[in-house]
Design a protein around this motif. Structure first.
Motif, PDB file in Angstrom:
ATOM      1  N   ALA A 192       0.862  -1.184   0.000  1.00 45.39           N
ATOM      2  CA  ALA A 192       0.000   0.000   0.000  1.00 45.39           C
ATOM      3  C   ALA A 192       0.894   1.229   0.000  1.00 45.39           C
ATOM      4  O   ALA A 192       1.732   1.383   0.896  1.00 45.39           O
ATOM      5  N   LEU A 195      -2.391   5.215   2.910  1.00 45.71           N
ATOM      6  CA  LEU A 195      -3.415   4.622   3.771  1.00 45.71           C
ATOM      7  C   LEU A 195      -4.529   5.611   4.099  1.00 45.71           C
ATOM      8  O   LEU A 195      -5.183   5.474   5.141  1.00 45.71           O
ATOM      9  N   LEU A 198      -7.859   4.210   5.073  1.00 37.54           N
ATOM     10  CA  LEU A 198      -8.005   3.551   6.368  1.00 37.54           C
ATOM     11  C   LEU A 198      -8.631   4.479   7.403  1.00 37.54           C
ATOM     12  O   LEU A 198      -9.392   4.029   8.279  1.00 37.54           O
ATOM     13  N   LEU A 214       4.600  -1.469   3.468  1.00 39.33           N
ATOM     14  CA  LEU A 214       4.140  -0.087   3.665  1.00 39.33           C
ATOM     15  C   LEU A 214       5.304   0.893   3.563  1.00 39.33           C
ATOM     16  O   LEU A 214       5.225   2.005   4.103  1.00 39.33           O
ATOM     17  N   ALA A 217       4.307   4.252   2.322  1.00 45.79           N
ATOM     18  CA  ALA A 217       3.206   4.935   3.013  1.00 45.79           C
ATOM     19  C   ALA A 217       3.789   5.877   4.057  1.00 45.79           C
ATOM     20  O   ALA A 217       3.866   5.564   5.243  1.00 45.79           O
ATOM     21  N   TRP A 220       1.749   6.771   7.383  1.00 44.88           N
ATOM     22  CA  TRP A 220       1.044   5.612   7.948  1.00 44.88           C
ATOM     23  C   TRP A 220       0.592   5.869   9.381  1.00 44.88           C
ATOM     24  O   TRP A 220      -0.522   5.509   9.760  1.00 44.88           O
TER      25      TRP A 220
END
Length: 1019
Positions: A192, A195, A198, A214, A217, A220
């Motif tokens: 990913a 995020l 999310l 990740l 990301a 995150w």
């Protein structure tokens, strides 16, 4: 009528009517007037099933109209809509590895969208072959539980999952798929890059994105921080990137479980994060994150913490000073850190601690008696440290202990008798210490024990008979000690344990691994051993046991028998090894023929009978053992011919060296094509090189030395042996030219053709052996696979003028030995390309010309023998730069000139290594040793003048060296006297004392002489 009216007026009629209506409704509910799920949902389920891998028909219940009763399907009690779908593959990773039931390819059918009321979806542990997670899952807006873990999805996580605003549980753990014996089938990772989706799932309580990549990301933590309801967060091995700043406000105040293990770039963010969630956190996983002692300050405030995993970090000390406030801590794992503190300073006031792992650190000191105060401990692991002293008696106070590991330390003293109080103990590991004394009899109280490791200590005395009462014991290793006595009674007691468990219909326990090797055990082999029907591994090697193996071993299911290196006497027993996979009876005193009962060992993989007194011939039943991969019959008294049926077998290793085998290669040497190693040294085999070897493409070692083979080497030898690393044909009767095709074997490390009748010139292509060109010291196994687990490769080689046997170091050796043949011509200059060569022996041939000028390029050469040839010219000066050279022989050639001076050649003081070269002179040949002989009269005047000039120049340089040394030493001493006043005073005082001493001695002598003369005159 009056009666009827009276009854109704009492209300009974009304009550009865209500009951009848209720019963009617219940009956109507029981009648399947409607389906338990809609027809569209039923069809959708059947479509989904069609794309799911189901070899064991675990979805066989998916039939009929009552779809709510199908396995893994759940319906709402009010609406009858499908709200739960559990298609988790029924075998987890452990079961997959044990049973080999790995999931085949599956697909996610789009009909899943028809289950519009779905709240629970589990597709974990399936194999979706690296396909991306379907975006349409994000339209199942009622989902509260979504588990897609370890399902072999790949690619980017779809941001559509952010539409699942009702989601409470999300597991996207990305794992591996393995084939049996850990051969990888697929490795498909999820990733990913951002995020932001999310943060829209505000209700999320559980999130697992372990092993999801990740690394891109960047925000995150900020996105996860937008989940105020989060209780569990698992980001194990997610390759989390570092964050340039810190959070201004932490919303994760309800977080109870946090696992950030195997992330290397989170050091700067964890400490401030822990300070803000300290009141709620109970489980913290930070293994393999490269944390140092700075982290401990933040951890010390997590007062409600119960589980702390800091395995494999960089923590050094002061750990327990920071953990003293964690009064609720139950699990603490500090395995593989660098803790150097004394063990007596480390035991905290952690009264609730149940599991403590301090293994593989540098902890020192004695185990204190106060260890016994941690009476809640279930697991205590402190192996692989530097702990000294004795095991404290207080260890018997740990009544709840199930696992105790104190292995690989420096513990001494006796095993305390109080260990018998640990009645719940299942695993006891004390190997690799310096424990002395006897095994305490109280060990028999530990009736729950399943594994005992006491190997590698100095334990003495008899094995206590009470150990035979531990009926659940499946592993006992007491090898490499000083234990003596007999084992018959103990085996008898174990046999009774097995019989009693059978009689009471309780679970069948029994020994599967028994290692008593390298002790002083004596007595005969116990007859009752045959009753241990669960035994798979038996090792009583390196003892003093006698007698025959009992015939009652018939029919047992041993997986491994190792009774090597004992002093057993008598004939080989009549075993029935129908279930054996390994038979190792090597290094004993067995005699007689190989038992015919071995023919029933159809599952046999390893038959090791070396170093005995076995006689007779090899029976053809060996060829029927189709699963046999290693056959070692070396160093026996076998005779007769080899069976001509091995082509049917799977043999990878055949070792029958130093037997008395006969046979002609064209008659009895048909062999298996799977061979990796063939040792037939020192037999009486004859004929040409066996033709079946041409098809052994995996052959790595071929040793046919000291036989009677003859003829020319076939040209196919270089084309067929593409993996050959050792070729030894020495001491045979081979003749003809050495084929140039040998140089095609680029993997060759050892070439030994010595003591044959080869002739012709040495091909220049011999300088192209790739494995001898590289300067490397990489220990690679000579043979591949699991063979080396039981079998050690060995080879007898003539190096440095003596014969040596190479075993463990064989893979590091590079050697060429062509000595004692009839080779002629010049030594190819190309040989100097073999810079990784250790040993080169070309002696006793007819080589002419000069020694290659650049021979000094062979930097790793340890032994060089060019003796008994017709080499001429001067010794190359580069020879003196070969610093590894420890053996040199240039004798009996026609070398001339001066021996190079300096460096490595100065270490060779034996003049015999240059003898037989009449025109060679210089150190260490004695002065004029080559003059005055009858041959010297044939020297030319120019040669004499050259020799005399060389000798004069050497003398001059010798005198100049002495003079320079004397002048430099004297100058240094005078200079020291000039600048050091104290030294001058001391020096002249010493001179005065010497003169005074000489004067007194002379005065005494003159006085005695005078007295003698006066006496003679008066007389």
């Amino acid at each position: 009528m009056a009666v009827s009216s009276s009854w109704c007026t009492n209300g009974s009629c009304l009550h009865m009517r209500v009951m009848l209506i209720g019963l009617l409704l219940l009956c109507m509910r029981a009648i399947p007037l409607c389906l338990c799920c809609t027809e569209s949902e039923r069809r959708a389920l059947l479509a989904i099933k069609a794309d799911i891998y189901d070899p064991d028909r675990w979805l066989s219940s998916w039939g009929g109209q009552d779809c709510c009763r199908w396995r893994g399907v759940g319906c709402d009690n009010n609406t009858d809509h499908v709200v739960k779908l559990d298609l988790r593959y029924p075998y987890d990773y452990v079961a997959q590895l044990e049973t080999g039931k790995f999931p085949g390819p599956s697909k996610v059918n789009p009909s899943l969208l028809d289950l519009t009321h779905l709240k629970y979806l589990d597709l974990s542990l399936n194999n979706f072959s690296g396909a991306p997670i379907p975006k349409f899952i994000g339209f199942l807006v009622h989902l509260e539980y979504l588990n897609l873990s370890n399902a072999n999805f790949g690619g980017s996580i779809p941001p559509e999952l952010g539409n699942l605003s009702c989601l409470l549980f999300l597991d996207l753990h990305s794992g591996y798929y393995y084939h049996y014996f850990y051969n990888i089938i697929n490795i498909c990772f999820l990733y990913a890059d951002e995020l932001h989706w999310l943060s829209r799932i505000h209700s999320l309580q559980f999130l697992d994105m372990s092993l999801v990549n990740l690394s891109m990301a960047a925000n995150w933590l900020h996105e996860i921080n937008m989940l105020p309801s989060l209780l569990e967060l698992h980001l194990f091995g997610a390759d989390l990137p570092s964050i340039p700043g810190t959070l201004s406000h932490v919303n994760l105040t309800s977080l109870r479980v946090l696992d950030l293990s195997q992330n290397d770039h989170i050091n700067t963010i964890v400490s401030p994060l822990l300070f803000n969630i300290s009141s709620s956190l109970v489980h913290l996983g930070l293994r393999e994150c490269d944390f140092s002692d700075r982290l401990l300050i933040a951890i010390g405030d997590l007062r409600n913490l119960q589980h702390l995993d800091l395995l494999d970090n960089q923590i050094t000390k002061k750990i327990f000073q920071n953990l003293g406030n964690l009064s609720h801590l139950e699990y603490l794992d500090l395995y593989g850190n660098q803790i150097t503190a004394d063990i007596s300073e480390m035991l905290p006031k952690l009264g609730h601690l149940k599991c403590l792992d301090l293994s593989s650190n540098n902890i020192s000191g004695h185990i204190p008696e106060k260890l016994g105060s941690l009476n809640h401990l279930v697991s205590l692991l402190m192996g692989g440290n530097r702990i000294t002293g004795a095991i404290p008696k207080s260890i018997g106070n740990l009544h709840s202990l199930v696992e105790l590991d104190l292995s690989a330390n420096n513990l001494s003293g006796h095993i305390p008798k109080s260990i018998g109080n640990l009645v719940h103990l299942q695993t006891l590991l004390l190997e690799g210490n310096k424990i002395t004394g006897e095994i305490p009899k109280t060990i028999g109280n530990l009736v729950q024990l399943q594994q005992i490791y006491l190997a590698g200590n100095m334990i003495s005395g008899d094995i206590p008979r009470s150990i035979g009462n531990i009926c659940k014991l499946n592993l006992l290793d007491i090898s490499q000690n000083n234990i003596n006595g007999e084992i018959a009674d103990i085996i008898e007691d174990w046999s009774k344990c097995i019989k009693n468990t059978r009689d009471t219909n309780s679970p069948l326990y029994g020994l599967t691994f028994l290692d008593m090797s390298s002790n002083n055990l004596s007595g005969v082999f116990p007859e009752s051993l045959g009753q241990l029907s669960t035994l798979r591994t038996l090792n009583v090697s390196h003892n003093s046991m006698t007698g025959k193996l009992p015939t009652s071993l018939r029919g047992q299911q041993y997986g491994f028998i190792d009774i090597s290196s004992n002093n057993f006497n008598g004939r080989l027993p009549d075993l029935d090894p129908s279930r054996l996979s390994v038979i190792n009876l090597s290094n004993n005193s067995f005699e007689g023929p190989i038992p015919l009962s071995f023919a029933r060992a159809m599952e046999l993989n390893f038959l090791l009978l070396s170093d005995n007194y076995i006689n007779g011939s090899i029976h053809p039943f060996i060829c029927n053992l189709t699963n046999l991969v290693v056959l070692d019959l070396s160093n026996n008294n076998l005779s007769g011919r080899l069976p001509n049926c091995w082509h049917k077998s799977k043999l990878g290793i055949v070792d029958s060296q130093q037997d008395n085998m006969l046979g002609h290669s064209q008659g009895s040497m048909a062999g298996p094509i799977n061979l990796q190693s063939l040792h037939m040294r020192n037999n009486s085999l004859s004929g040409d090189l066996p033709l079946f070897l041409r098809y052994c493409k995996q052959l790595a070692t071929l040793d046919l030395s000291e036989n009677k083979f003859s003829g020319n080497l076939p040209l196919w030898i270089g084309e067929s042996f593409v993996q050959l690393r050792v070729l030894s044909l020495r001491s045979n009767f081979f003749s003809g030219n050495i084929p140039e095709q040998l140089s095609y074997i680029t993997s060759l490390q050892v070439l030994d053709l010595a003591c044959n009748n080869f002739s012709g010139v040495l091909p220049p292509s011999f300088g192209k052996f790739s494995a001898m060109m590289a300067i490397e010291n990489v220990d690679r196994p000579m043979i591949s696979g699991s063979y080396t687990f039981y079998y050690t490769e060995n080879l007898l080689m003539a190096t440095k003028g003596i014969e040596m046997e190479y075993t463990n170091m064989l893979s590091l050796v590079t050697s060429i030995d062509l000595s004692h043949n009839n080779l002629f011509g010049m030594i190819p200059e190309e040989l100097v390309n073999l810079r990784g060569l250790f040993f080169l022996n070309l002696c006793n041939n007819h080589f002419t010309g000069r020694i290659p000028e650049n021979i000094g390029a062979l930097e790793q050469l340890e032994s060089l023998d060019l003796s008994v040839n017709n080499l001429s010219g001067m010794i190359p000066s580069t020879l003196s730069s070969m610093y590894s050279l420890s053996h040199l022989n240039l004798s009996n050639n026609n070398l001339s000139g001066s021996i190079p001076w300096g460096k490595q050649l100065q270490t060779f003081c034996d003049p015999s290594i240059y003898s037989g070269n009449r025109d060679l002179h210089g150190w260490p040949i004695p002065w004029c040793s080559n003059r005055g002989s009858p041959e010297s009269s044939f020297h030319t005047k120019g040669q004499e003048e050259e020799s005399e000039n060389g000798d004069k120049s050497e003398k001059i340089w010798l005198y100049v060296s002495f003079a320079l040394g004397f002048v430099v030493g004297l100058s240094g001493f005078i200079y020291a006297l000039m600048i050091q006043r104290a030294l001058r005073i001391t020096y002249f005082q010493l001179i005065d004392k010497i003169f005074d001493y000489i004067y007194v001695q002379l005065a005494i002598c003159f006085a005695k002489l005078k007295r003698i003369l006066m006496n003679n005159i008066e007389g």
